[in-house]
Design an enzyme around this catalytic site. Structure first.
Site, PDB file in Angstrom:
ATOM      1  CB  VAL A   1      37.436  24.310  58.432  1.00  0.00           C
ATOM      2  CG1 VAL A   1      37.101  24.286  59.917  1.00  0.00           C
ATOM      3  CG2 VAL A   1      37.313  22.908  57.847  1.00  0.00           C
ATOM      4  CB  CYS A   2      39.034  29.396  58.448  1.00  0.00           C
ATOM      5  SG  CYS A   2      40.406  28.408  59.087  1.00  0.00           S
ATOM      6  CG  ASP A   3      34.117  30.683  53.972  1.00  0.00           C
ATOM      7  OD1 ASP A   3      34.399  31.677  53.290  1.00  0.00           O
ATOM      8  OD2 ASP A   3      32.970  30.184  54.031  1.00  0.00           O
TER       9      ASP A   3
END
Length: 164
Positions: A57-59
């Site tokens: 998700v952060c990527d």
């Protein structure tokens, strides 16, 4: 505000910020192991906090802001996580991140505590988005209620455009 990680309630440490608040002072570490403070940042800024750039998700979030940030002149995007600066640097290099500045709060958790984004149970930062005007006032603040959700990209970017 109740914030969850994978459906489980977590505790945010520090005062949560809202629109109209003055953005608090902080010290974080950049990828060259140098300290960065609020005073080192200028203009309209987007401050994103994420648990770790090495998660799916952060990527995708950082890659999306990297692409979209290049479309708005005069706005700087900062992504703050507890990742070590070496890991952030490696990740940015391997993913071609050039329009987002990654900063680490690993050392003193000062950013997390100042912005109410430090997750006590995880030792990580919650997923948030702040847009701060050149006067250091917050014009947009969003603490996602589920840390594993994506932010509303268009809402964040629109707030940044309006703050110019």
């Amino acid at each position: 505000m109740e914030v969850k990680f994978q459906g489980n309630k977590v505790t945010l440490v520090g005062k949560q910020l809202k629109v109209g608040d003055q953005f608090p002072e902080f010290t974080v570490t950049n990828n060259s192991m140098e300290q960065v403070t609020l005073g080192d940042t200028k203009g309209v800024r987007i401050f994103l906090t994420v648990p770790s750039v090495d998660t799916p998700v952060c990527d995708l979030e950082v890659k999306t802001f990297n692409k979209k940030a290049s479309e708005i002149s005069g706005v700087t995007v900062y992504t703050i996580s507890m990742d070590l600066p070496f890991a952030q640097s490696r990740w940015c290099g391997s993913e071609g991140i050039k329009n987002v500045v990654t900063l680490s709060d690993y050392k003193d958790r000062e950013f997390g505590n100042a912005t109410g984004t430090y997750v006590k149970e995880l030792g990580l930062l919650a997923r948030t988005a702040f847009v701060v005007g050149s006067d250091n006032k917050i014009v947009y603040a969003n603490y996602l209620t589920e840390i594993t959700d994506y932010p509303n990209y268009e809402e964040v970017l629109e707030a940044a455009k309006l703050a110019q």
